[in-house]
Design a protein around this motif. Structure first.
Motif, PDB file in Angstrom:
ATOM      1  N   ARG A  11       2.830  -3.139  -3.677  1.00 34.77           N
ATOM      2  CA  ARG A  11       2.713  -4.424  -2.977  1.00 34.77           C
ATOM      3  C   ARG A  11       1.279  -4.679  -2.523  1.00 34.77           C
ATOM      4  NH1 ARG A  11       7.351  -6.930  -1.902  1.00 34.77           N
ATOM      5  NH2 ARG A  11       9.235  -5.749  -2.327  1.00 34.77           N
ATOM      6  N   CYS A  12       0.913  -5.971  -2.398  1.00 37.11           N
ATOM      7  CA  CYS A  12      -0.416  -6.352  -1.919  1.00 37.11           C
ATOM      8  C   CYS A  12      -0.577  -5.890  -0.472  1.00 37.11           C
ATOM      9  CB  CYS A  12      -0.592  -7.867  -2.012  1.00 37.11           C
ATOM     10  SG  CYS A  12      -2.075  -8.468  -1.169  1.00 37.11           S
ATOM     11  N   ARG A  13      -1.755  -5.285  -0.140  1.00 33.79           N
ATOM     12  CA  ARG A  13      -2.003  -4.783   1.204  1.00 33.79           C
ATOM     13  C   ARG A  13      -1.984  -5.916   2.243  1.00 33.79           C
ATOM     14  NH1 ARG A  13      -4.500  -0.258   3.396  1.00 33.79           N
ATOM     15  NH2 ARG A  13      -5.061   0.589   1.367  1.00 33.79           N
ATOM     16  N   HIS A  14      -2.401  -7.113   1.823  1.00 34.19           N
ATOM     17  CA  HIS A  14      -2.533  -8.231   2.761  1.00 34.19           C
ATOM     18  C   HIS A  14      -1.230  -9.008   2.941  1.00 34.19           C
ATOM     19  CE1 HIS A  14      -6.842  -7.539   2.767  1.00 34.19           C
ATOM     20  NE2 HIS A  14      -6.755  -7.431   1.448  1.00 34.19           N
ATOM     21  N   CYS A  15      -0.657  -9.473   1.835  1.00 38.27           N
ATOM     22  CA  CYS A  15       0.486 -10.385   1.966  1.00 38.27           C
ATOM     23  C   CYS A  15       1.816  -9.741   1.573  1.00 38.27           C
ATOM     24  CB  CYS A  15       0.256 -11.648   1.129  1.00 38.27           C
ATOM     25  SG  CYS A  15       0.261 -11.328  -0.641  1.00 38.27           S
ATOM     26  N   GLY A  16       1.770  -8.523   1.032  1.00 37.78           N
ATOM     27  CA  GLY A  16       3.015  -7.846   0.699  1.00 37.78           C
ATOM     28  C   GLY A  16       3.658  -8.330  -0.593  1.00 37.78           C
TER      29      GLY A  16
ATOM     30  N   HIS B  64      -8.758 -10.073  -7.160  1.00 41.72           N
ATOM     31  CA  HIS B  64      -8.134 -10.591  -5.944  1.00 41.72           C
ATOM     32  C   HIS B  64      -6.637 -10.714  -6.179  1.00 41.72           C
ATOM     33  CE1 HIS B  64      -9.292 -13.966  -8.532  1.00 41.72           C
ATOM     34  NE2 HIS B  64      -8.130 -14.479  -8.175  1.00 41.72           N
ATOM     35  N   CYS B  65      -5.901 -10.785  -5.065  1.00 43.58           N
ATOM     36  CA  CYS B  65      -4.459 -10.965  -5.159  1.00 43.58           C
ATOM     37  C   CYS B  65      -4.195 -12.379  -5.644  1.00 43.58           C
ATOM     38  CB  CYS B  65      -3.821 -10.740  -3.790  1.00 43.58           C
ATOM     39  SG  CYS B  65      -2.096 -11.223  -3.719  1.00 43.58           S
ATOM     40  N   THR B  66      -3.310 -12.520  -6.645  1.00 42.71           N
ATOM     41  CA  THR B  66      -3.077 -13.859  -7.194  1.00 42.71           C
ATOM     42  C   THR B  66      -2.187 -14.683  -6.261  1.00 42.71           C
ATOM     43  OG1 THR B  66      -1.269 -12.912  -8.471  1.00 42.71           O
ATOM     44  CG2 THR B  66      -3.364 -13.201  -9.607  1.00 42.71           C
ATOM     45  N   ASN B  67      -1.641 -14.052  -5.242  1.00 44.68           N
ATOM     46  CA  ASN B  67      -0.792 -14.781  -4.288  1.00 44.68           C
ATOM     47  C   ASN B  67      -1.588 -15.244  -3.062  1.00 44.68           C
ATOM     48  OD1 ASN B  67       1.772 -15.739  -3.262  1.00 44.68           O
ATOM     49  ND2 ASN B  67       1.654 -14.032  -1.812  1.00 44.68           N
ATOM     50  N   CYS B  68      -2.294 -14.291  -2.382  1.00 42.59           N
ATOM     51  CA  CYS B  68      -2.987 -14.654  -1.142  1.00 42.59           C
ATOM     52  C   CYS B  68      -4.498 -14.803  -1.333  1.00 42.59           C
ATOM     53  CB  CYS B  68      -2.707 -13.620  -0.050  1.00 42.59           C
ATOM     54  SG  CYS B  68      -3.423 -11.996  -0.384  1.00 42.59           S
ATOM     55  N   ASN B  69      -4.994 -14.511  -2.564  1.00 43.97           N
ATOM     56  CA  ASN B  69      -6.414 -14.674  -2.896  1.00 43.97           C
ATOM     57  C   ASN B  69      -7.371 -13.743  -2.178  1.00 43.97           C
ATOM     58  OD1 ASN B  69      -6.579 -16.523  -5.011  1.00 43.97           O
ATOM     59  ND2 ASN B  69      -6.072 -18.205  -3.615  1.00 43.97           N
TER      60      ASN B  69
HETATM   61 ZN   LIG Z   1      -1.792 -10.763  -1.486  1.00 50.11          ZN
END
Ligand SMILES: [Zn+2]
Length: 249
Positions: free
Chosen positions: A64-69, A39-44
């Motif tokens: 970059r993360c697909r969800h939160c960038g 999982h993304c460590t920023n937006c989970n």
């Molecule tokens: Zn993210």
């Protein structure tokens, strides 16, 4: 050497490298390496399979993360590439066989131990113990294949012994984690190569230590982890050990 196997081994290396990233990130954080899924460590948000393809996903996502960038560290695709590259080099050098299996296992464990040591200056027993167990599995296979194992047992004793003496003399200058790494090196590489690894790691360590002090990045009192030098020395030995020994002797 076949191109087909070369490609397969490289891809296998990048996939394993992706798993090594998980180990390098989670083990120092005391998290399970099996759960939860990536999982993304920023937006989970969980990361879908098509965003987990080694190296390629990073390029398509432009890092970059697909969800939160949130920016994804270049370290992840780099580890994937380096693991794939080292697997490929091991295949080219040793061909298909027990050595290929043994050395890709060894190099994978060393990447995890070395990277965690570099980032946290700690060596985790749960990583080195995997190395010792894996080495013992290969020694058992050697026994079944009728190959001698004495050199590997003595290699382990030499590696751990030399570092243990240094750890005792320097009282903490060299940690017990370094003793564990050299035990793993010895059991995997045998006595001749272990002697070379010890020699090379002290030379590489001294050179990098002096460069760090000269460039002002570290002072003489700063702690510099020794594990990464052992890992670099092991990689050099794996590929050039015989040439260096021939040249030296
Ligand atoms: Zn993210």
């Amino acid at each position: 050497m076949s191109t087909y196997y070369a490609v397969v081994v490289f891809i296998l290396g990048t996939v394993v490298g992706s798993f090594l990233n998980v180990c390098i990130y989670r083990i120092p954080n005391e998290q399970s390496i099996a759960y939860p899924p990536s999982h993304c460590t920023n937006c989970n948000n969980y990361i879908k399979w098509y965003d987990l393809i080694p190296i390629i996903s990073y390029i398509f996502l432009k890092g970059r993360c697909r969800h939160c960038g949130e920016k994804i560290s270049i370290k992840y695709p780099l580890i994937e590439f380096v693991t794939g590259f080292l697997y490929l080099m091991i295949y080219i050098k040793y061909g298909i066989g027990i050595n290929l299996l043994k050395y890709i296992t060894f190099i994978s464990i060393m990447i995890v131990v070395g990277m965690i040591d570099l980032e946290t200056t700690d060596i985790y027993f749960k990583t080195t113990v995997v190395g010792v167990i894996a080495a013992c599995v290969f020694l058992v296979i050697y026994i079944y294949m009728g190959l001698p194992i004495k050199g590997y047992v003595f290699g382990g004793l030499l590696g751990a012994g030399v570092l243990a003496i240094i750890a005792l003399i320097t009282k903490g200058g060299m940690g017990w984690g370094d003793v564990e790494i050299c035990l793993v090196c010895g059991l995997f590489l045998g006595i001749k190569y272990t002697a070379l690894v010890l020699f090379l790691s002290f030379i590489i360590g001294s050179i990098i230590g002096i460069l760090l002090i000269l460039s002002g990045k570290k002072s003489r009192k700063d702690y510099v982890p020794f594990g990464p030098f052992i890992v670099i020395a092991s990689v050099v030995t794996l590929f050039f050990g015989q040439s260096i020994l021939n040249w030296y002797l």
